[in-house]
Design an enzyme around this catalytic site. Structure first.
Site, PDB file in Angstrom:
ATOM      1  N   HIS A   1     -22.675  69.263  55.905  1.00  0.00           N
ATOM      2  CA  HIS A   1     -22.349  68.145  57.617  1.00  0.00           C
ATOM      3  C   HIS A   1     -22.649  66.987  56.806  1.00  0.00           C
ATOM      4  CE1 HIS A   1     -24.446  71.667  59.460  1.00  0.00           C
ATOM      5  NE2 HIS A   1     -23.350  72.072  59.722  1.00  0.00           N
TER       6      HIS A   1
ATOM      7  N   LYS B   1     -23.347  65.044  53.197  1.00  0.00           N
ATOM      8  CA  LYS B   1     -21.798  65.102  52.075  1.00  0.00           C
ATOM      9  C   LYS B   1     -21.905  64.556  50.808  1.00  0.00           C
ATOM     10  CE  LYS B   1     -18.385  65.611  56.140  1.00  0.00           C
ATOM     11  NZ  LYS B   1     -18.630  66.959  56.118  1.00  0.00           N
TER      12      LYS B   1
ATOM     13  N   THR C   1     -14.329  72.294  53.287  1.00  0.00           N
ATOM     14  CA  THR C   1     -13.670  72.016  55.034  1.00  0.00           C
ATOM     15  C   THR C   1     -13.405  70.636  54.610  1.00  0.00           C
ATOM     16  OG1 THR C   1     -15.607  71.631  55.605  1.00  0.00           O
ATOM     17  CG2 THR C   1     -15.035  74.139  56.349  1.00  0.00           C
ATOM     18  N   GLY C   2     -12.505  70.046  55.794  1.00  0.00           N
ATOM     19  CA  GLY C   2     -11.308  69.363  55.884  1.00  0.00           C
ATOM     20  C   GLY C   2     -11.393  67.972  55.547  1.00  0.00           C
ATOM     21  N   THR C   3     -12.555  67.410  55.714  1.00  0.00           N
ATOM     22  CA  THR C   3     -13.452  65.972  55.810  1.00  0.00           C
ATOM     23  C   THR C   3     -14.685  66.429  54.160  1.00  0.00           C
ATOM     24  OG1 THR C   3     -14.001  65.872  58.040  1.00  0.00           O
ATOM     25  CG2 THR C   3     -14.957  64.595  56.984  1.00  0.00           C
ATOM     26  N   THR C   4     -15.087  67.093  53.795  1.00  0.00           N
ATOM     27  CA  THR C   4     -15.722  67.269  52.703  1.00  0.00           C
ATOM     28  C   THR C   4     -14.841  67.295  51.352  1.00  0.00           C
ATOM     29  OG1 THR C   4     -17.601  69.067  53.818  1.00  0.00           O
ATOM     30  CG2 THR C   4     -17.457  68.950  51.553  1.00  0.00           C
TER      31      THR C   4
ATOM     32  N   SER D   1     -11.405  70.413  59.653  1.00  0.00           N
ATOM     33  CA  SER D   1     -12.903  70.136  59.947  1.00  0.00           C
ATOM     34  C   SER D   1     -13.607  71.088  60.491  1.00  0.00           C
ATOM     35  CB  SER D   1     -13.025  68.298  60.684  1.00  0.00           C
ATOM     36  OG  SER D   1     -14.267  68.138  60.449  1.00  0.00           O
ATOM     37  N   GLY D   2     -14.979  71.030  59.558  1.00  0.00           N
ATOM     38  CA  GLY D   2     -15.372  71.954  60.391  1.00  0.00           C
ATOM     39  C   GLY D   2     -15.619  72.286  61.563  1.00  0.00           C
TER      40      GLY D   2
ATOM     41  N   ASP E   1     -14.996  75.791  59.926  1.00  0.00           N
ATOM     42  CA  ASP E   1     -15.764  77.027  59.858  1.00  0.00           C
ATOM     43  C   ASP E   1     -15.599  78.216  59.960  1.00  0.00           C
ATOM     44  OD1 ASP E   1     -18.495  74.806  59.544  1.00  0.00           O
ATOM     45  OD2 ASP E   1     -18.746  75.490  60.960  1.00  0.00           O
TER      46      ASP E   1
ATOM     47  N   ASP F   1     -27.730  70.337  57.389  1.00  0.00           N
ATOM     48  CA  ASP F   1     -28.845  69.421  57.732  1.00  0.00           C
ATOM     49  C   ASP F   1     -29.494  70.312  58.430  1.00  0.00           C
ATOM     50  OD1 ASP F   1     -30.689  67.387  58.088  1.00  0.00           O
ATOM     51  OD2 ASP F   1     -28.443  66.130  58.485  1.00  0.00           O
TER      52      ASP F   1
ATOM     53  N   HIS G   1     -21.693  72.241  66.676  1.00  0.00           N
ATOM     54  CA  HIS G   1     -20.718  73.531  66.560  1.00  0.00           C
ATOM     55  C   HIS G   1     -21.725  74.987  65.395  1.00  0.00           C
ATOM     56  CE1 HIS G   1     -20.419  71.320  62.376  1.00  0.00           C
ATOM     57  NE2 HIS G   1     -19.883  72.470  62.319  1.00  0.00           N
TER      58      HIS G   1
ATOM     59  N   ASP H   1     -20.757  78.451  65.390  1.00  0.00           N
ATOM     60  CA  ASP H   1     -20.246  78.342  64.410  1.00  0.00           C
ATOM     61  C   ASP H   1     -20.684  78.696  62.731  1.00  0.00           C
ATOM     62  OD1 ASP H   1     -18.231  77.903  66.279  1.00  0.00           O
ATOM     63  OD2 ASP H   1     -17.827  76.220  65.429  1.00  0.00           O
TER      64      ASP H   1
ATOM     65  N   ARG I   1     -24.038  83.837  58.900  1.00  0.00           N
ATOM     66  CA  ARG I   1     -24.013  85.476  58.770  1.00  0.00           C
ATOM     67  C   ARG I   1     -23.018  85.986  58.116  1.00  0.00           C
ATOM     68  NH1 ARG I   1     -21.588  89.274  62.088  1.00  0.00           N
ATOM     69  NH2 ARG I   1     -22.312  90.478  63.340  1.00  0.00           N
TER      70      ARG I   1
END
Length: 156
Positions: free
Chosen positions: A12, A16, A38-41, A68-69, A74, A94, A101, A104, A110
């Site tokens: 999150h 990051k 995920t994209g931004t990370t 991105s999440g 996600d 976080d 989201h 998600d 899960r």
């Protein structure tokens, strides 16, 4: 799980920097494995590690970036877990900040439990996973047999 693991990295926004620091600290170990983010990370990890990645020692370090999440990353990651394409997940989420989201995120966590995917949600757990002798060996995880559920009689 093969010796070379397929590792999902997610964080999150407020976590990051923590994940980037963890990746920098463990870069030599992570070089031996496939990284999916995920994209931004993924973008931030590439930017932060760019000087190191340009060296010959790190030239094989590859980051696969999903969306991105909040834009479906996600869910893409969850689909990869279901398809057997992820071996473990490091997800620094976080706990103090509600996410738009959240459903998600809950679904992704899960799925990791359902498919018995080792998951670290904080640096200490990530450190324990990466330092385990199992991290660099082949490993056969046991996934619960859900055939009774799948083959149950469905009534309307």
């Amino acid at each position: 799980m093969e010796k070379k693991k397929r590792i999902a990295l997610v964080a999150h926004d407020n976590r990051k920097q923590d994940l980037i620091e963890w990746v920098e600290y463990n870069a030599v170990t992570l070089l031996e494995h496939k990284i999916i983010c995920t994209g931004t990370t993924g973008k931030l990890i590439e930017q932060q590690l760019k000087p190191a990645l340009d060296s010959e020692k790190f030239s094989s370090f590859e980051v696969t970036k999903l969306k991105s999440g909040p834009l479906g990353g996600d869910q893409q990651l969850g689909a990869m877990i279901v398809d057997g394409e992820i071996d473990l997940m490091i997800f620094f989420w976080d706990p103090m900040q509600p996410q738009p989201h959240d459903v998600d995120v809950k679904a992704l966590l899960r799925i990791t439990v359902l498919y018995n995917i080792p998951t670290a949600c904080n640096r200490s757990t990530a450190d324990f996973i990466i330092s385990s002798h199992l991290f660099n060996e082949e490993y056969r995880q046991k996934v619960k047999d859900y055939s009774t559920y799948i083959n149950r009689e469905v009534k309307m």
